[in-house]
Each structure stands twice: as C-alpha cells, then as structure tokens.
Design an enzyme around this catalytic site. Structure first.
Site, mmCIF file in Angstrom:
data_model
loop_
_atom_site.group_PDB
_atom_site.id
_atom_site.type_symbol
_atom_site.label_atom_id
_atom_site.label_comp_id
_atom_site.label_asym_id
_atom_site.label_seq_id
_atom_site.Cartn_x
_atom_site.Cartn_y
_atom_site.Cartn_z
ATOM 1 N N HIS A 105 0.857 -1.189 0.000
ATOM 2 C CA HIS A 105 0.000 0.000 0.000
ATOM 3 C C HIS A 105 0.894 1.240 0.000
ATOM 4 O O HIS A 105 1.841 1.320 0.794
ATOM 5 C CB HIS A 105 -0.907 -0.009 1.231
ATOM 6 C CG HIS A 105 -1.857 1.138 1.236
ATOM 7 N ND1 HIS A 105 -2.979 1.184 0.425
ATOM 8 C CD2 HIS A 105 -1.839 2.306 1.907
ATOM 9 C CE1 HIS A 105 -3.608 2.327 0.620
ATOM 10 N NE2 HIS A 105 -2.941 3.021 1.514
ATOM 11 N N THR A 137 -6.106 -8.647 5.583
ATOM 12 C CA THR A 137 -7.205 -9.074 6.450
ATOM 13 C C THR A 137 -8.477 -8.432 5.906
ATOM 14 O O THR A 137 -8.402 -7.516 5.066
ATOM 15 C CB THR A 137 -6.963 -8.618 7.905
ATOM 16 O OG1 THR A 137 -6.770 -7.204 7.906
ATOM 17 C CG2 THR A 137 -5.762 -9.313 8.526
ATOM 18 N N ASP A 141 -6.726 -2.469 4.045
ATOM 19 C CA ASP A 141 -5.491 -1.751 4.390
ATOM 20 C C ASP A 141 -5.199 -1.707 5.886
ATOM 21 O O ASP A 141 -4.587 -0.748 6.380
ATOM 22 C CB ASP A 141 -5.519 -0.310 3.821
ATOM 23 C CG ASP A 141 -5.636 -0.290 2.308
ATOM 24 O OD1 ASP A 141 -5.168 -1.246 1.662
ATOM 25 O OD2 ASP A 141 -6.209 0.684 1.771
HETATM 26 C C1 GRF Z 1 1.679 0.871 -6.388
HETATM 27 O O1 GRF Z 1 1.962 2.168 -5.989
HETATM 28 C C2 GRF Z 1 0.966 0.123 -5.305
HETATM 29 O O2 GRF Z 1 1.415 0.452 -4.035
HETATM 30 C C3 GRF Z 1 -0.437 0.596 -5.510
HETATM 31 O O3 GRF Z 1 -0.615 0.654 -6.897
HETATM 32 C C4 GRF Z 1 0.644 0.854 -7.512
HETATM 33 C C5 GRF Z 1 0.847 -0.286 -8.458
HETATM 34 O O4 GRF Z 1 1.994 -0.158 -9.216
HETATM 35 N N1 GRF Z 1 -1.381 -0.247 -4.826
HETATM 36 P P1 GRF Z 1 2.562 -1.360 -10.056
HETATM 37 O O5 GRF Z 1 1.399 -1.971 -10.846
HETATM 38 O O6 GRF Z 1 3.169 -2.370 -9.127
HETATM 39 O O7 GRF Z 1 3.557 -0.737 -10.970
#
Ligand code: GRF
Length: 208
Positions: A105, A137, A141
């Site tokens: 996240h 979970t 988040d």
């Molecule tokens: C990342 O910033 C991730 O944390 C968020 O969406 C983005 C996905 O990027 N949930 P990628 O597809 O891994 O390049």
C-alpha cells in the site's frame, strides 16, 4: 522452494521488482483481473505462466472472487502477492488466504488507507510519507504490517514526484517481505508480525 502467485491489475512494476530480485521462490503464475494489464506482457516474456480473470465478465463480486481463487489455487502456491491489484476482495476470499496473502500500500499505514494516498498526503502537508507491506485481512489496508519505508515530502513535490519517490521504496521493501516469507521468517502473534533473524531490524530508512 516455496511458490508464489502474483496478482496484478496494471503496470506491474512491483511484480517486476519481485521477479528481478531473484528470490528463493518459484513464481508459479501472474494473474490479472484486466486483460490489458501491461505487466502481463513482461511476465509472458519472462516465461511465467499468466492468466486473466476478467472481473467484467462476472455478475457479482462473489462470483469473481471464486473464479480468482480457483485460478490461484490451481497452482497450490504458498503465498499470494497482491501487487497493484485494484479490486476490493470479499471477506471469504481474504479469509481463505489468511496469513498467506501480502499487499503493498502506498502510504505509511495506518495513515491514508484507500485511494489517492499521495494527493491526500500533500493536501494534509505531512512531512514523511512512504509505503507498507502487510498481510491482508478483511478490513481494507489494516492487516499486520511486515515492513515499511519512509520518504521525505519535499517542498515543490507534486503527486507524481512523490509517487515516484515512494515507488522506488516499494520496489525495495516488497521483495524483502517476500524473501522473509519464503525463508519462513515471518511469525504472526496477536496481529503483530515478528521477523526473525539477522536483518530483521531492517530499517524503514533506506540508508541505515
Ligand atoms: C503501487 O503504488 C501500489 O502500491 C499501488 O498501486 C501501484 C501499483 O503499481 N497499490 P505497479 O502496478 O506495481 O507498478
């Protein structure tokens, strides 16, 4: 060797970081809910099995989650790695992978759950931002935290510049978390993750 299934929705840069880290895991499959996900092509080029479970083809969230679970379970993998997977999962799905599904996240949880984390961080004027790898979970988040990385918020930052600074750290900590899981070094006690071994204190700050 443990095996993992990586689930993506788009670009797949975190998936790529995990594949390129040459971890002691077998990447059994990359699965996307979107056939247009750019990350699928990268995985195919690497010779990794790919599959799309298109959420648009299912009448309900439950039906989609069941199809996704079937696709994942076909590989009998040890760990499900959500990497930029942008669908909300049903409680039943999440419980099925209790203690064996990770997510990344783009914020320092528990701050900024949900979407648009970088924009909201800028709007609130926080000085430190970052990213979190956690077990998934049912509460979105909020799962047990495995590793976090912090970055400064700089004067003049835009959503894009801040996102790029955070993303670099995502690419560092997600492979680390998967490595720890693969090495059997993550233990869950009362909703808290303990990492055993030498580099367990691996800092949130890249230069330490
Ligand atoms: C990342 O910033 C991730 O944390 C968020 O969406 C983005 C996905 O990027 N949930 P990628 O597809 O891994 O390049």
């Amino acid at each position: 060797m443990k095996s993992i299934v990586i689930v993506i929705s788009g670009r797949g840069s975190n998936m790529r970081a995990i594949v390129e880290a040459e971890l002691p895991v077998r990447v059994a499959a990359v699965i996307s809910n979107d056939p247009a996900a750019a990350g699928l092509q990268y995985a195919r080029d690497k010779g990794i099995f790919t599959q799309t479970v298109n959420h648009r083809e299912f009448a309900s969230r439950d039906a989609f989650d069941q199809a996704l679970a079937a696709a994942i379970d076909a590989h009998a993998s040890d760990l499900v790695v959500l990497a930029g997977f942008m669908r909300i999962l049903t409680d039943g799905f999440v419980q099925r992978y209790d203690g064996r599904m990770l997510n990344i996240h783009p914020s320092l949880l528990p701050s900024f759950t949900g979407l648009h984390t970088h924009r909201r961080a800028l709007e609130l004027g926080v000085k430190i931002h970052g990213c979190t790898v956690h077990f998934v979970t049912p509460r979105l988040d909020h799962g047990p935290i495995v590793i976090q990385a912090a970055v400064p918020v700089l004067a003049g930052d835009t959503e894009e510049s801040l996102a790029a600074r955070v993303l670099r750290e995502e690419h560092r900590i997600y492979p680390q978390a998967v490595r720890w899981f693969a090495e059997g070094r993550l233990a869950l006690h009362n909703g808290i993750v303990r990492v055993t071994g030498e580099d367990a204190a691996q800092s949130a700050f890249p230069d330490r």
